[in-house]
Motif scaffolding. Structure first.
Motif, PDB file in Angstrom:
ATOM      1  N   LYS A 185     -21.522 -24.435 -28.772  1.00 18.90           N
ATOM      2  CA  LYS A 185     -21.170 -25.720 -29.397  1.00 18.90           C
ATOM      3  C   LYS A 185     -22.390 -26.619 -29.506  1.00 18.90           C
ATOM      4  O   LYS A 185     -22.633 -27.241 -30.544  1.00 18.90           O
ATOM      5  CB  LYS A 185     -20.103 -26.421 -28.556  1.00 18.90           C
ATOM      6  N   LYS A 223     -16.860 -23.039 -36.723  1.00 24.69           N
ATOM      7  CA  LYS A 223     -15.814 -22.834 -37.740  1.00 24.69           C
ATOM      8  C   LYS A 223     -15.482 -24.100 -38.523  1.00 24.69           C
ATOM      9  O   LYS A 223     -14.979 -24.026 -39.635  1.00 24.69           O
ATOM     10  CB  LYS A 223     -14.574 -22.221 -37.111  1.00 24.69           C
ATOM     11  N   GLU A 224     -15.759 -25.279 -37.961  1.00 28.38           N
ATOM     12  CA  GLU A 224     -15.450 -26.502 -38.709  1.00 28.38           C
ATOM     13  C   GLU A 224     -16.672 -27.065 -39.410  1.00 28.38           C
ATOM     14  O   GLU A 224     -16.658 -28.209 -39.867  1.00 28.38           O
ATOM     15  CB  GLU A 224     -14.852 -27.547 -37.762  1.00 28.38           C
ATOM     16  N   THR A 225     -17.727 -26.321 -39.469  1.00 33.06           N
ATOM     17  CA  THR A 225     -18.941 -26.805 -40.121  1.00 33.06           C
ATOM     18  C   THR A 225     -19.294 -25.895 -41.288  1.00 33.06           C
ATOM     19  O   THR A 225     -18.652 -24.871 -41.496  1.00 33.06           O
ATOM     20  CB  THR A 225     -20.137 -26.811 -39.142  1.00 33.06           C
ATOM     21  N   ASP A 226     -20.359 -26.281 -42.017  1.00 30.96           N
ATOM     22  CA  ASP A 226     -20.810 -25.466 -43.149  1.00 30.96           C
ATOM     23  C   ASP A 226     -21.826 -24.407 -42.718  1.00 30.96           C
ATOM     24  O   ASP A 226     -22.345 -23.673 -43.548  1.00 30.96           O
ATOM     25  CB  ASP A 226     -21.458 -26.363 -44.209  1.00 30.96           C
TER      26      ASP A 226
END
Lengths: 487, 172
Positions: A185, A223-226
């Motif tokens: 993270k 997973k929540e980023t580009d």
């Protein structure tokens, strides 16, 4: 869309070899606080720091003890609290095996830290502010080359792709892999900060396909980023800057060009983590993960080591040496440098300590088999370069792009005659750079001499003019006096 | 016939004009030789500086083996440039020494400024009755300041071997 783009262009670089991994991915252990921390003031070639503490000063963890004398150098921070006991010459982690000035810090065991200055919303800050913050935190590339990160992120020309290098292709080294598993993270956060500074449209984390755990950890964290997590084939040296770019994008960076000129920047994954700590937590770089491994150590493991810890303390933490311990290498088996003593301290660039038996083999003459050229990832002709460097034909070495050699050691491994090729390339490179330095020095001396000659000439001329003037005035006065007499 | 004469006359004029206009002021050979010399301006070759020695070599008045700081490698470079045979350094002019810079023992310096004019690269800083010092990064190690000093307070110090100056060698 990008997914398609990358998959389509996926290719590989020429050369390279498949090596045994020898990787023991352990969890990251923290040893007890060392009694003494050693900080060399010399960083790498031509980069120095200046001590800003005196002997007897009390310093806290995170306090700057040496300042950078240019943008190419980075400050050093104390990794624990204690008293500066001396500033003296000690052996340093450098292939020369020479001693140089070091700050010695006697720790007091309290480990009390300075108050951190976190910057929670980095997107509100200017990019210059963030770069400055990274520079002040003393961050350098933690992959081994130790180039100042803030300098690398200066952002001109425009960068379109940021590559976070987690390939870690060299055998034995597993510090990045264990860091990715433990702190995925934070690494993603750090990568986002770097991407923000560069304003790069794409950020890819490249990881070898032999590291499924780390791959999954990163994939889950991102997973929540580009950010794209991309597997790359486990061929050594896929972690080389130009090689990695070729694998990811298919674009080949020409010899003697730098990757940022083509809009790419590579950062090591541990550097990403350090950037996260520096910006979001306000903690300077005082610790790093280091792999201590090899047949010569009893318990190989990854260690969260304070920078400045003497190697012998880490060896002790790993239960000491085995009977196979004959040489100490900083870095991996392919590109590492031999160290003369375990009194030497860990530096920011130390990613691995390898303790191995010495494998001596007799050097045979070159049979011109050409195997070295087949494996060279930079598409050089190692055999030709070897002849030129042996016969000291430095100009020919330069013409055959010696500067492009990344010293990966593939040619050494495949050479049937066991010729230390990389060694001769290092000699040639340092000789060429020495000659350049001397030429610069001579040019400077010539210029100063010519300036002095001109100045002397000018003074002479001015004197002559002055003398003329005086003579003329005297003549005039004499004439006037004669006139008066006549009258 | 007349036409040809005219063309030749014109060409002659053009050549003459080009000779005047495009004349190279400095002898390019002297420049090339000078670039191969170490620019210490020490005068060990018996000329007053590197350029005069380069001029003498170009005129065939001086041999290529009169420059001790340049050493063997320098003689080979000169020989290659001039198409001559390399030869060992002529010991009459001195020996090649390890690189060193001048250092002023400051408590002995009386501030006489006698060492300042001989320095070919203005590397000595000082004023009358003030202590002098050598700017080490500018010093070429020519030793010209040593003999003018009346109190012998200038010594030559070999350049310290540090990790930064270190080079890879065969035996590592």
């Amino acid at each position: 869309m990008f997914n398609f783009f990358w998959r389509k262009k996926k290719s590989t670089f020429t050369g390279g070899i498949i090596l045994d991994g020898h990787k023991q991915v352990t969890k990251i252990n923290t040893p007890q606080l060392p009694k003494e921390l050693i900080y060399p003031l010399f960083l790498t070639s031509d980069r120095y720091t200046k001590a800003c503490v005196k002997v007897g000063d009390y310093v806290k963890k995170g306090q700057v003890i040496a300042i950078a004398d240019s943008l190419l150098s980075t400050p050093i921070h104390a990794a624990s609290s204690g008293i500066i006991s001396s500033i003296e010459k000690r052996l340093i982690a450098h292939p020369s095996g020479l001693a140089d000035d070091c700050i010695i810090l006697q720790t007091d065991g309290l480990d009390s830290a300075l108050e951190a200055e976190p910057c929670l919303d980095y997107r509100q800050q200017s990019r210059d502010f963030l770069r400055k913050k990274i520079h002040q935190a003393g961050i350098v590339g933690l992959g081994g080359a130790a180039f100042p990160t803030a300098k690398k992120l200066s952002g001109s020309p425009a960068i379109h792709t940021l590559i976070i290098n987690a390939a870690e292709c060299e055998p034995y080294i597993s510090c990045d892999e264990s860091l990715a598993i433990a702190s995925a993270k934070e690494i993603i956060q750090g990568s986002l900060i770097i991407q923000h500074i560069l304003q790069a449209s794409l950020c890819i984390i490249a990881i070898e396909d032999s590291k499924p755990d780390a791959y999954l950890a990163l994939l889950f964290a991102a997973k929540e980023t580009d950010i794209k997590i991309q597997k790359v084939p486990s061929i050594y040296p896929t972690g080389g800057e130009k090689q990695l770019i070729q694998v990811l994008s298919g674009e080949q960076i020409p010899p003697q060009k730098l990757v940022f000129e083509y809009g790419y920047i590579c950062q090591n994954i541990a550097t990403s983590f350090a950037v996260y700590q520096a910006v979001l937590l306000g903690i300077p770089l005082t610790e790093r993960v280091i792999t201590v491994t090899g047949a010569g150590i009893k318990q190989a493991q990854n260690i969260q080591a304070k920078i400045g810890t003497p190697i012998k303390d880490l060896v002790q933490f790993c239960q000491g040496y085995t009977e196979h311990a004959q040489q100490l290498i900083m870095g991996g088996p392919m590109m590492g440098i031999a160290l003369a003593s375990d009194e030497i301290a860990v530096i920011k660039a130390s990613n691995c300590l390898l303790i191995e038996p010495i494998k001596a083999s007799a050097i045979q003459p070159c049979i011109r088999c050409g195997d070295c050229a087949k494996v060279c990832p930079s598409e050089l002709l190692p055999q030709q370069l070897y002849w030129y460097s042996r016969s000291q034909q430095w100009d020919n070495c330069t013409d055959y792009n010696l500067a492009d050699c990344i010293e990966c050691g593939c040619c050494d491994v495949v050479c049937p005659s066991k010729i230390p090729l990389v060694q001769s390339f290092r000699i040639a490179k340092s000789e060429i750079s020495q000659q350049q330095k001397q030429a610069e020095q001579a040019a400077l001396a010539k210029k100063r001499f010519e300036n002095q000659q001109q100045r002397k000439l000018r003074i002479e001329q001015e004197k002559a003019v002055l003398l003329e003037k005086r003579k003329a005035t005297i003549e005039k006065m004499k004439a006037a006096a004669a006139q008066r007499k006549l009258n | 016939m007349l036409f040809l004469c005219l063309v030749f006359a014109l060409l002659g004029l053009l050549l003459g004009f080009a000779h005047k206009k495009l004349k190279i002021k400095n002898d390019p050979l002297v420049e090339q030789i000078n670039n191969l010399l170490p620019q210490t301006q020490c005068g060990q070759c018996n000329y007053i500086g590197c350029r005069p020695y380069a001029e003498a070599i170009a005129k065939n008045e001086a041999d290529i083996n009169q420059c001790p700081p340049n050493g063997e490698a320098g003689i080979i470079a000169l020989a290659n440039l001039l198409g001559k045979e390399a030869k060992p350094l002529n010991p009459e002019f001195g020996e090649q020494k390890a690189p060193a810079v001048a250092f002023i023992i400051e408590q002995d310096c009386i501030g006489c400024v006698k060492c300042i004019p001989p320095c070919p690269v203005d590397a000595i800083l000082g004023a009358a009755k003030q202590m002098h010092t050598v700017i080490a990064s500018e010093c070429t190690g020519c030793e010209l300041c040593i003999s003018p000093c009346p109190v012998d307070c200038i010594i030559m110090r070999p350049i310290e071997k540090t990790a930064n100056h270190w080079q890879w060698t065969q035996d590592v």
